[in-house]
Write an enzyme that holds these catalytic residues in place. Structure first.
Site, PDB file in Angstrom:
ATOM      1  N   GLU A  97      43.549  53.725  50.069  1.00 55.46           N
ATOM      2  CA  GLU A  97      44.436  54.052  48.957  1.00 55.46           C
ATOM      3  C   GLU A  97      43.752  55.110  48.098  1.00 55.46           C
ATOM      4  OE1 GLU A  97      45.391  50.478  46.846  1.00 55.46           O
ATOM      5  OE2 GLU A  97      46.906  49.869  48.294  1.00 55.46           O
ATOM      6  N   ASP A 151      40.238  49.153  41.019  1.00 56.40           N
ATOM      7  CA  ASP A 151      41.464  49.517  40.318  1.00 56.40           C
ATOM      8  C   ASP A 151      41.916  48.397  39.394  1.00 56.40           C
ATOM      9  OD1 ASP A 151      43.897  47.923  41.882  1.00 56.40           O
ATOM     10  OD2 ASP A 151      42.188  48.359  43.164  1.00 56.40           O
ATOM     11  N   GLU A 186      38.588  53.091  49.244  1.00 60.58           N
ATOM     12  CA  GLU A 186      39.717  53.117  48.323  1.00 60.58           C
ATOM     13  C   GLU A 186      39.346  53.540  46.912  1.00 60.58           C
ATOM     14  OE1 GLU A 186      42.960  50.165  49.606  1.00 60.58           O
ATOM     15  OE2 GLU A 186      41.202  48.941  49.130  1.00 60.58           O
ATOM     16  N   HIS A 187      40.213  54.389  46.337  1.00 59.27           N
ATOM     17  CA  HIS A 187      40.296  54.692  44.906  1.00 59.27           C
ATOM     18  C   HIS A 187      39.177  55.582  44.374  1.00 59.27           C
ATOM     19  CE1 HIS A 187      43.470  51.796  44.943  1.00 59.27           C
ATOM     20  NE2 HIS A 187      42.667  50.762  45.138  1.00 59.27           N
ATOM     21  N   TYR A 196      44.510  55.239  41.937  1.00 53.72           N
ATOM     22  CA  TYR A 196      45.728  54.983  41.171  1.00 53.72           C
ATOM     23  C   TYR A 196      45.751  55.758  39.851  1.00 53.72           C
ATOM     24  CZ  TYR A 196      46.736  50.756  44.009  1.00 53.72           C
ATOM     25  OH  TYR A 196      47.031  49.870  45.008  1.00 53.72           O
TER      26      TYR A 196
END
Length: 739
Positions: free
Chosen positions: A638, A583, A616-617, A641
């Site tokens: 996560e 990210d 993540e992401h 984004y």
């Protein structure tokens, strides 16, 4: 040793060949190459058992082909021992005085059947006369085939009885007088490359400190650089200050953590480079040392991909930055302590999520969203939403580690598999496991390619990667059971032209540890594949394991990979794996269309267990689980984004991709301690209908939390349609069980 010439044996190993005037050395290690066949004297299957056949085999640089001549009782005779294990001796079966009697290995008993006289020939080669029989070491029928067991035979001066002695190491336990050949390391002084710094107690503290400071100054903020380092401490005591920066490993070379004692400032990590915020303190490693911090507290302010293993801390540990003067945004976000002992208190500080496993601690203080304890002594009791506490690790093998034994020889210890493990595996005495001599490893260094590394694997060697970034034109193909692939200093593999970095066969006991897998700019369908599609064998008694194996798509370069880790083999264990689509990073290396990646982890095998899993992401399911019997202990994720809008991010019929998806065909799955977060910074109106999606029956999930970071975006439910929403009005939601 007289004049020497450099030659290449069997296209694999660079060696130093003795000249005609040279005499044998009792401190050197040799391979014996037959003049007729060009093949090496070899211990069959690298065995050290009494009765093991001594054969000829294609030269491959392994310890099974390394021999030392030790002076026997009678002048001019030598006992010839193998470098592996207990170093058995070449012996005549029986013992016999007959021509044709076979040659095998046997423990050195001081018998004359184990004594050989090397007789140098005019060209510098040797033939070997047995003391007991007076016959010569011989290749039957002058065969050139692999696997032919050697015999004794009437001395006849033929090439079948003539052997070149090639130096492959120096004096045991001391530096080699000549460079150790690639793939055939000197067991007392292996060449680990320029970026491995080895410290000894005899070195001055000032010189050690100077090296530590130089490395830290270059690595403190070098988040996406290409330098890699390992600082290894020989057994002894050191009064030094050891700050640990990016891509740096600090490790002791003792059999036990307490063999290396660090005092003074000792080990520490802060986040001064980023104003005290440790949420980007990634990619560093501390292992196998004892630390007594002079302040009484070891500061370990890190986030993902920062293993802290086999560490004995005489004092407290704090897991955030409390020294840089930032007390308002000094966050840290995820981490792992395993197989360690902390005499004092561990304080989590601002840590948002954390896993402590198989560790003993005096006490624990602090919590935020997701504090998980598995197999720990001294951990707080189960008290969700504060703590998730699991009594034991159901099946676990700790990470292999490099150490130096009492004879000064390098080895890699592979700890034994434990079931229902609680606490460290070393505090009750020596670590149970299998010790593999360094001679059975190919040491991968700068200049090695996929071809040279695969040739080493094919010859039966394990791999020890020295610190560096390795561009791979083909996958590393691991097919031998119980192969160990161990990285030093966050060694990084980067596949090129869309290939995978690693593929394995569906075999027992492969252990891959200490590597960063970084996607190349051409899309790889898979970065690492454990077992071919359709793998079905059970590996319950000897599982494949990945410890501290980390994945990165983007950030350093504009990487691309459809799926990062695909696990097809049953019973595989993952232990501290961060799987990350970047990210942030270097310019033009991240963004919705710049570093595309669909899935971080895909599990197709049965009975796969994951400890300390962070994904993540990724742009679709972060984790997609298709195999039955799966278990996860700690999950941190996560969502991406950079989702442009819900229309760009949907599997159809719902809003968004859940982070953790268990397929509808799965009939059994369990998980403990899960945290899923959203921060839809590109479009805060984006909605995910749920964080976790599982079949309505057969799944059991415990202690889940969802968070809308800064209230930027919405997750409507925790699991399926259970659990409340997180959004700008309610940023944190907990759910004890589901679905």
């Amino acid at each position: 040793m007289g004049a020497a010439a450099t030659v290449v044996a069997a296209g694999i190993t660079t060696v130093t060949m003795l000249s005609a005037s040279a005499a044998v050395s009792t401190s050197a290690w040799y391979d014996f190459v037959n003049a007729n066949s060009g093949k090496c004297v070899d211990a069959a299957a690298a065995s050290t058992a009494n009765g093991t056949a001594v054969q000829q085999y294609t030269c491959n640089g392994t310890g099974a082909q390394q021999w030392q001549l030790r002076t026997a009782a009678d002048s001019g005779y030598y006992v010839i021992v193998n470098s592996n294990g207990a170093q058995p001796a070449i012996d005549v079966d029986g013992p016999s005085t007959s021509s044709g009697a076979l040659i095998h290995l046997w423990s050195d008993g001081g018998w004359s059947s184990q004594e050989w006289q090397p007789v140098q020939e005019g060209n510098g080669d040797y033939h070997f006369v047995n003391h007991y029989s007076g016959l010569c070491l011989d290749t039957p029928s002058a065969s050139t085939a692999d696997g032919v067991q050697l015999q004794q035979y009437t001395c006849n001066g033929t090439g079948a009885q003539s052997f070149a002695l090639n130096v492959v190491g120096g004096s045991t336990g001391s530096p080699s007088p000549t460079a150790s050949p690639t793939g055939s390391p000197n067991p007392g002084n292996p060449d680990l490359g320029p970026n491995v710094k080895i410290f000894t107690p005899s070195m001055s503290s000032s010189s050690i400190q100077s090296t530590i400071n130089s490395i830290y100054n270059s690595q403190q903020s070098n988040q996406f650089g290409t330098n890699r380092y390992a600082m290894l401490f020989m057994p002894g005591s050191y009064n030094v200050d050891v700050p640990v920066g990016f891509y740096t490993q600090v490790a002791g070379l003792g059999a036990s953590p307490d063999n290396v004692s660090l005092t003074g400032g000792g080990i520490h990590v802060d986040a001064a480079w980023s104003g005290g915020n440790a949420t980007q303190n990634f990619w560093r490693d501390v292992e196998n040392v004892s630390d007594t911090p002079s302040s009484g507290t070891l500061e370990w302010a890190v986030s993902q991909a920062d293993p802290f293993r086999r560490v004995d801390v005489h004092g407290n540990v704090t897991l955030d930055d409390y020294t840089s003067g930032n007390n308002s945004s000094n966050w840290s976000s995820g981490g792992y302590i395993g197989d360690s002992r902390i005499s004092g208190q561990i304080n989590s500080g601002t840590q948002q999520q954390y896993l402590t496993q198989d560790t003993s601690m005096g006490s624990w203080a602090g919590s935020n969203w997701n504090m998980v304890f598995v197999g720990d002594n001294g951990a707080p009791g189960q008290s969700f939403p504060t703590y998730t506490t699991v009594s034991s690790s159901p099946t676990m093998r700790e990470k292999p580690y490099l150490y130096v034994d009492s004879s000064g020889l390098y080895n890699v210890m592979v700890p034994s598999l434990r079931t229902n493990a609680v606490g460290p595996d070393w505090t009750g005495g020596s670590t149970a496991g299998t010790s593999i001599p360094i001679s059975q490893f190919y040491i991968v260094k700068s200049g090695d390619t996929a071809t040279t590394i695969n040739n080493a694997l094919a010859s039966g060697l394990n791999l020890l990667f020295t610190p560096g970034v390795y561009q791979l034109s083909a996958p590393l193909n691991i097919t031998r059971p119980d192969t160990v692939v161990l990285g030093l200093g966050l060694a990084t593999l980067m596949p090129q032209n869309g290939v995978a970095a690693i593929t394995t066969a569906d075999v027992n006991g492969i252990d891959i540890a200490g590597l960063l897998i970084s996607a190349g700019t051409s899309n790889s369908q898979t970065l690492v594949q454990i077992g071919p599609a359709g793998s079905s064998a059970s590996h319950a008694s000897d599982p494949i394991e990945l410890q501290d194996v980390f994945f990165r798509v983007g950030g350093d370069v504009a990487g691309r990979a459809t799926q990062s880790l695909v696990v097809n083999s049953a019973n595989t264990i993952g232990d501290d794996n961060w799987i990350w689509r970047a990210d942030h990073g270097n310019d033009n290396t991240y963004g919705w269309t710049t570093n595309p990646a669909a899935n971080g982890l895909v599990v197709n095998g049965a009975n796969v267990t994951m400890y300390g899993l962070a994904v993540e992401h990724y742009q679709q399911y972060q984790t997609l689980w298709n195999g039955n019997g799966g278990r996860t202990y700690f999950y941190q994720s996560e969502m991406p984004y950079d989702v442009p809008n819900n229309g760009s991010w949907t599997p159809g019929g719902e809003n968004g991709y859940p982070s953790y998806k268990v397929s509808n065909s799965v009939t059994s799955h369990q998980a403990w301690g899960l945290g899923v977060y959203c921060y839809f910074s590109a479009n805060s109106s984006v909605v995910a209908d749920r964080a976790i999606e599982v079949p309505s029956s057969g799944s059991s999930f415990h202690d889940m939390v969802t968070v809308s970071l800064g209230g930027t975006g919405t997750i409507s439910h925790v699991i399926n349609n259970s659990g409340g929403s997180v959004n700008s009005g309610n940023t944190v939601t907990y759910l004890t069980s589901g679905p």
